[in-house]
Every structure is written in C-alpha cells, then in structure tokens.
Design a protein around this motif. Structure first.
Motif, PDB file in Angstrom:
ATOM      1  N   ILE A 202       0.839  -1.207   0.000  1.00 16.15           N
ATOM      2  CA  ILE A 202       0.000   0.000   0.000  1.00 16.15           C
ATOM      3  C   ILE A 202       0.865   1.244   0.000  1.00 16.15           C
ATOM      4  N   ALA A 203       1.959   1.237   0.774  1.00 18.42           N
ATOM      5  CA  ALA A 203       2.852   2.389   0.798  1.00 18.42           C
ATOM      6  C   ALA A 203       3.464   2.633  -0.573  1.00 18.42           C
ATOM      7  N   ASN A 204       3.881   1.564  -1.247  1.00 20.72           N
ATOM      8  CA  ASN A 204       4.456   1.726  -2.581  1.00 20.72           C
ATOM      9  C   ASN A 204       3.431   2.284  -3.565  1.00 20.72           C
ATOM     10  N   ARG A 205       2.201   1.800  -3.451  1.00 21.69           N
ATOM     11  CA  ARG A 205       1.156   2.323  -4.336  1.00 21.69           C
ATOM     12  C   ARG A 205       0.866   3.786  -4.030  1.00 21.69           C
ATOM     13  N   THR A 206       0.922   4.149  -2.741  1.00 23.76           N
ATOM     14  CA  THR A 206       0.686   5.540  -2.364  1.00 23.76           C
ATOM     15  C   THR A 206       1.787   6.444  -2.908  1.00 23.76           C
TER      16      THR A 206
END
Length: 768
Positions: free
Chosen positions: A184-188
C-alpha cells in the motif's frame, strides 16, 4: 497494552496472574487488528499450487477474523480426489475458518500435599493455539460450472476448477486477501508521484470543463455510442447465454421482427415492447380548420407563420456575363429529398420501455420503423439506414427521441432525408453557384440576374446540398421553375457596352438551410440565356461557380461568381397557434399518434395541443399533459409555433398522419416458430414485464408445440424477481418431451385500458 498485571516484591504469584498477562496482550493485539487492519475476514499467505493431479498445496498462512489471528505454520496438502466431477467439470472453493485448540501435551508435576511436598505427574496441554482450519466446498457439476455458495463464517482462499482427470486451474481469490502495508505504501508513493506530474493539468480541470461545456454542442459522438451499444449487446448475449444450448435468442421488441403476426391468435402491437392492440382507430391527415387564415403562409401543404423576404446574401458588382448555351446539353436525373418528420405520441399506452436504447445499436432501422406512414414505401440507399450529407454512415445517428410516461417524441435531426424521395429527368445546360450558409434560416426567395435572355427556354432552379464542395444533384432540397416570360433583363448601354441589370425575383417553397453548411443554386435550361457574373464579393459567398461537363462532374471557376441575392424569411410574429380539424373516434380517444413533416430549429418550439374541458393543453409528460381518461369522441387540435422574427418552426400538412386510438384490455403475442436442430426437453423463457402490477395485470407464457404449433405446454416452474427499477423479470421453465418445433405465446390482460403494462424483452433458450 490496555491492561497489565502488577507484580510486587514478596507478593504471592498465582497462575491467573500469568494467564492474565497473556490474555491482556492478546486482547490488545486483537483490538489493533480489528481497529486498524481488518475488522472482518481476510487471509494472508496460503498460496495455492498444484502438486499432483488431484492435489494442491497451501503454503503457511494466517486468517484474520474479527481481530483474531489464526495461523498455520506448515504447508497444507488438500486432496480433491473425492470431489472430482463424474462427467463434466466442477468448481471447488478452498475455505478457511478459525478455532482455538489446546496443544503441545507435556507431563507436568502437580502439588497435591503442601505439607509433605508430594507431587503427582499429569499430561496437560501447554499451548493454546488459534488454528486456521482448511476445508473445501464443492459446487454443482456442469459444462460451465458456477462458483459454489459458501457460508458467511468461512473465508474463501481460492477456487479450483476440476475435470474428471484432476485440477485444471487454480484461482487465488483476491477479494479476501489482506493488503500488505508495504504494498500500500508503494502504491501511495506511486500515486503521489503521478499527482505531482499531472497536478498542473488537473487543478485547472474545472476551467477546462467549463470551456468544454460551451463547445460540447459541436462534438458528434453518436457513432461512438452506436459502437458501445453494439458491444453491450454482444456482452449481454455472452452473460445470459447458458453453457450449452440447442437454441438461444433474444428479442427487444423494437420491431415486429421475430413476431408471427400472421398467426390466428396474434393480437398485439410490437412497438418498443409488446403492447395492447387497438380497440378502435381513426386515421386522418392534418388539415387547416381555416384555410384562409391570414396569419400563416401555406406553400404546397407546408405551413409557416406569415413572413416577408429579407436579403441575407447579396453579391454586388458586375464583371462579365456567361452564356449558358455554350456548355454541353445534358439529360440528368435528379433526386429530390423531402422534409424529415417528427412524431409525437401521447396517452396512457405510452408507458416507457427501457429497450428504446437499443435503437442506437444500428441493427434496427429506427427511422424506417418510427417515421414510416401506413402503406408508404421508403428508400434505403445501399442498404444503409442513415447517411450524413458527406456520405458517412451514422446508424440512426440523425434521430433524437424523448420517452417520458404518456408522452413520446421522435425527431429526425437532419432536416431533409432520402427516405421518401422523388426523381425527375431534366434537360439542358447546367451552371451552379455554391455558397456557405452562416446562419440557420428559411430560404424563401432567390434573386437572379440575367444580362440577356432567349425567346424560349424556362429555367429550372434547384437548391442542392453539396458533396466535396460541389453541387450534389442526388440531394436536391428545392426545385422551382422560372418561366422564360418572368425573366427580367435590362437594356444594354451603347456607350460602354454594359447591361443595365434588373433582378429577377423567384419565390420558392421555404427551404430550411442549416448554419455552417455549403449549398448550391443550380440553373438548368435549354434557352440561350446569359447570367451576370461578379468578382467582387467572393469573401461573402465563400463558394465557387461551377459548370457541368458530363452531368456528374462540375468544373469550377475560382475567379468569378454568379451574381445573385438570397432572401430569407422574416416573420411577423414570434408565437402563433394554428387550429386544425378536430380528431374523432367513435367510442372515445385515449391515445394520440401524430406524424408530420416539420422543422423545429434550435431555440424554437413546436407544440401540439388539444382542447379538453374548454382548455388548450399541450401534449407533454404525465404531470402537464391533458387528461383523456374521459374518452372524448371529438378532440379539437392545434399546433403552436414559437420562435423569433428571424427563425420560426414549420410543419407539413401533406404527408402527415394523425391516428386517434383506444387500446384493448388484452393482448396475445406469438413468436416465429423455432425449428431446432435436435429435440429439446427443456425450454426456459425469461420475460421482462415493465409497469406490471399484480393486482391489475396478468401475464401468462406458454409454448405452442408440434409441426402445426397445435399443442400447448404450460410452464412447469414460474419465478418472478423484481428488479431495481420495478421491472418484474418472469422466468418460465418448460419441461417438455422431445420437442423439435415450438413457438412462444404471451397473453396479457389489464383491468383497465388506462392501466397498461408491456413486455420489454424476451430471452429464451432450449437445452437437450
């Protein structure tokens, strides 16, 4: 942690204290998972792989359920041999659920006598484990197996497709997989980078949308809509079609195609749904109540408010003259278009059918089915339902329709069409002048300048559309004959040799010209006439002078233009009501259907009104329309035209059709016979009943079977489902004995003609 156990020096330590320390930590962890990660059910890990023909292996994983975490630290082997399908295929769900178990059994000494220190060994569980259990849920076997239904207490990990030999495919189920915070952090981060790249464009989107809204009317997207509708129809076919069938078909009931109208029992109207037939009908042509009305102009059966001629295009100056007789004498066939039509339908029978959207598909000829008069033959050029003036095909793209309860209006947006045409053969020499029409308006008079004229030879004046910038004689929109005696010429000045030009004014049937299009004035004559030319106003006319060389191709003159004036109608009034002869029907009128040629330009209105209880009321939606429930036998009628002094709508009497009707309270519809390639034992018929109320309506679906369709089969199972829009979807299942030919029969009834319903769609398939 929310709670902790307090320990003190020299304080007794009990087992409950140690257990509480663990329980408090577990409870806090449960709260964190439930509040911040996953309050419902999800899984992590448990990757499924095929490790044998009928066996798959799940990796270690965890199940999250209501905050609790259940785990499996080892690989799990799932054997699917016992659930293999016997003949075709089957889907099996791999599911997980949690339970608490006590494990790790070990011997422990228990103190049984505190005074003597005597102990006794016991084997007890030393570990309380939240364990993720794995199970399977098998679906129904079939050629195209469905996903099995699972209980709410289990979590789906994967679906496995099986055939008789073993595992065919494994589908890891993403919907219940717990998202990883790092992912999720990478997508954010990726979204933030993307936001930084396009922020300059997105932040101004409101301004861009405002500008786009202003220009939206200039964009034509109907062809894209047609394409999307065609794709949607294909998708619907794939969705509704069963895995295996002998026959599959659908009917949107837009036209009578697929209906056996010659069957003795057939008694229905197929028009955007199966509707109740007419109990009585009276057809007439619109006619003026007062033919001597001084406030209108009635030209060849076309009515406009009274007008005067105003010059809108004037080519001034004089440069030379052109002798028409010097060009080739030709015999040319012209094709004259007619005004497009508008159709208004009003009454209780005009309940809306959502299937009207399928007109855009392009399979159906909307114009031919909606605008055709009874007994009329239409022309379809090259089998294409609609063409733009440049020849591009837009299936039904020129038709605009509105459907609201009790009121339908269909308008053909192209003002002249090639559905009803007249052809003629004309002889003579041809010249033409094209021009760009910059404003909508009614061309009412053409001013021509002849420098010389012959003793004989009338002039045919054509107004045509253009193709590739040249006059198109296959799209003539006005034809008028100028008698040779009416041609005006002036004297030739002996001093300078220039003619004293006199304008010849030729009134024509008012012809609507659309802004932004190029048109042509074409002169055809056998006389030895001369026309005046000018070279001073090409910036005004924005056109070209052409001469015909072979009846099809026009050679252009890029220097001189034909001297002429174009007059457009200037109206005296901005609103006018024109009374027509009343509509009549013995037994009373409940529905109206008015079809007429007409043009309603932008910013103008054409309203058809009827007089009920002494008041004029326009045909409009349910809240505003007239109440015909009293079944009036005579209905006064008028048309109200609203516009400006420069632009007003007009309507045609010639070629019009007004039908006053009253529906029956029952209908019978029969389909075309279905001849199957092999016998069927099961037929399913799905019908959508719109505006259906069980208290007021009845609808029965049966099958007619046998070679002569003399047998009747009642449905063995009838199921109703109410859709979100209130439509009743009725599924009728017929278990028959080796039927090779059948037809569907639908019988409907209502308690009152004022309370109709309709059948909007039929889906049927036969299986062996």
């Amino acid at each position: 942690m929310e709670r902790t156990v307090i320990y003190r020096d020299r304080q007794e330590l009990q087992s409950a204290d140690l257990n509480n320390m663990q329980d408090f930590g577990r409870a806090s962890m449960d709260h964190i998972v439930r509040d911040a990660l996953e309050p419902g059910k999800a899984y992590s890990g448990f990757s499924a792989t095929k490790t044998a023909a009928t066996e798959l292996t799940l990796s270690a994983g965890r199940l999250y359920a209501g905050g609790a975490i259940y785990a499996r630290g080892e690989d799990i082997i799932v054997d699917l041999f016992n659930v293999l399908p016997l003949v075709t295929r089957k889907r099996v769900a791999i599911v997980s659920f949690g339970q608490e178990v006590e494990t790790d059994i070990q011997p422990r000494d228990f103190l049984i006598d505190a005074q003597t220190g005597t102990t006794e060994p016991q084997s007890v569980a030393m570990e309380s484990l939240r364990r993720a259990e794995i199970s399977t849920v098998a679906g129904t076997e079939g050629p195209d197996p469905s996903y099995p239904a699972t209980d709410a207490n289990v979590t789906v990990i994967a679906y496995v497709l099986l055939d008789t030999s073993g595992v065919v495919a494994i589908e890891q189920w993403q919907a219940t997989q717990l998202p990883n915070l790092r992912n999720i952090a990478n997508r954010t981060i990726a979204l933030e980078n993307w936001r930084g790249q396009i922020s300059g464009q997105v932040d101004t989107l409101r301004t861009d949308l405002s500008a786009l809204a202003d220009r939206l009317a200039g964009y034509a997207t109907k062809a894209e809509i047609v394409e999307l509708t065609e794709q949607l129809d294909e998708l619907r076919t794939e969705v509704y079609a069963p895995g295996a069938y002998i026959y599959y078909g659908t009917n949107h009931f837009l036209t009578a195609e697929g209906s056996n109208v010659d069957h003795p029992s057939f008694d229905a109207v197929v028009e955007e749904g199966i509707r109740f037939p007419r109990a009585g009908a009276e057809t007439s042509e619109l006619a003026l109540l007062n033919p001597n009305n001084v406030y209108i102009a009635n030209t060849s059966g076309f009515v406009l408010p009274k007008y005067a001629h105003g010059v809108r295009l004037d080519l001034t100056g004089y440069a030379s003259e052109t002798r028409l007789a010097q060009y080739t004498f030709e015999t040319t066939e012209i094709r004259q278009l007619t005004r497009a039509r508008t159709r208004r339908r009003y009454g209780n029978s005009m309940v809306v059918c959502t299937n009207s959207r399928w007109w855009r598909q392009g399979t159906y000829d909307l114009a031919g089915n909606v605008f055709r008069r009874d007994g009329e033959t239409w022309e379809v050029t090259n089998g294409l339902p609609d063409r733009m003036p440049n020849g591009a095909r837009v299936p039904n793209g020129n038709v605009h329709w509105i459907r609201v309860r009790r009121f339908w209006i269909d308008t053909y947006e192209e003002q002249y069409w090639d559905r009803v045409t007249t052809t003629a053969t004309i002889n003579g020499q041809q010249v033409a002048q094209t021009f760009l029409n910059s404003q909508d308006g009614w061309l009412s008079q053409v001013g021509l300048y002849f420098s010389r004229k012959a003793a004989a030879g009338d002039v045919t004046v054509l107004v045509t559309e253009t193709a590739f910038g040249m006059p198109d004689l296959s799209r003539v929109i006005s034809r008028t004959t100028l008698p040779v005696l009416d041609i005006q010429v002036g004297a030739i000045s002996k001093e300078v040799g220039l003619p004293s030009l006199v304008e010849t004014k030729l009134p024509i049937t008012p012809t609507f010209l659309t802004a932004g299009r190029r048109y042509a004035i074409v002169l055809v004559t056998t006389g030895d006439h001369y026309v005046a030319m000018t070279n001073t106003d090409n910036g005004v006319v924005q056109g070209t002078f052409f001469v015909s060389t072979d009846g099809a191709f026009f050679a252009g003159n890029l220097v001189d233009d034909m001297k002429m004036r174009l007059y457009f109608a200037r109206f005296e009034r901005t609103r006018l009501s024109v009374e027509l002869t009343a509509l009549q029907l013995a037994g009373g009128i409940l529905d109206l259907d008015v079809l007429h040629p007409g043009v309603t330009p932008p910013a103008c209105r054409t309203d058809i009104e009827v007089q009920v209880n002494g008041a004029w009321v326009a045909l409009d939606g349910e809240a505003n329309g007239p109440d015909l429930s009293g079944l009036p036998a005579i209905l006064p009628l008028r048309v109200t035209l609203t516009g400006t002094t420069d632009l007003m709508p007009g309507f045609g009497l010639t070629g019009s059709q007004a039908v006053a009707t009253r529906p029956k309270t029952a209908f019978t519809w029969v389909s075309d016979a279905r001849t199957l390639g092999s016998p069927t034992t099961s037929v399913k018929v799905v019908t959508d009943l719109q505006h259906f109320e069980e208290a007021n309506h009845d609808c029965t679906i049966t099958l007619l079977t046998g070679a002569g369709l003399t047998g009747t089969e009642a449905a063995d199972v009838v199921e109703d489902v109410v859709l979100a829009d209130g439509t009743v979807r009725r599924t009728s299942i017929f278990n028959v004995t080796s039927v090779s030919t059948y037809a569907v029969k639908i019988v409907g009834s209502t308690v009152s003609a004022a309370l109709p319903f309709l059948v909007s769609e039929l889906i049927e398939y036969a299986q062996s």
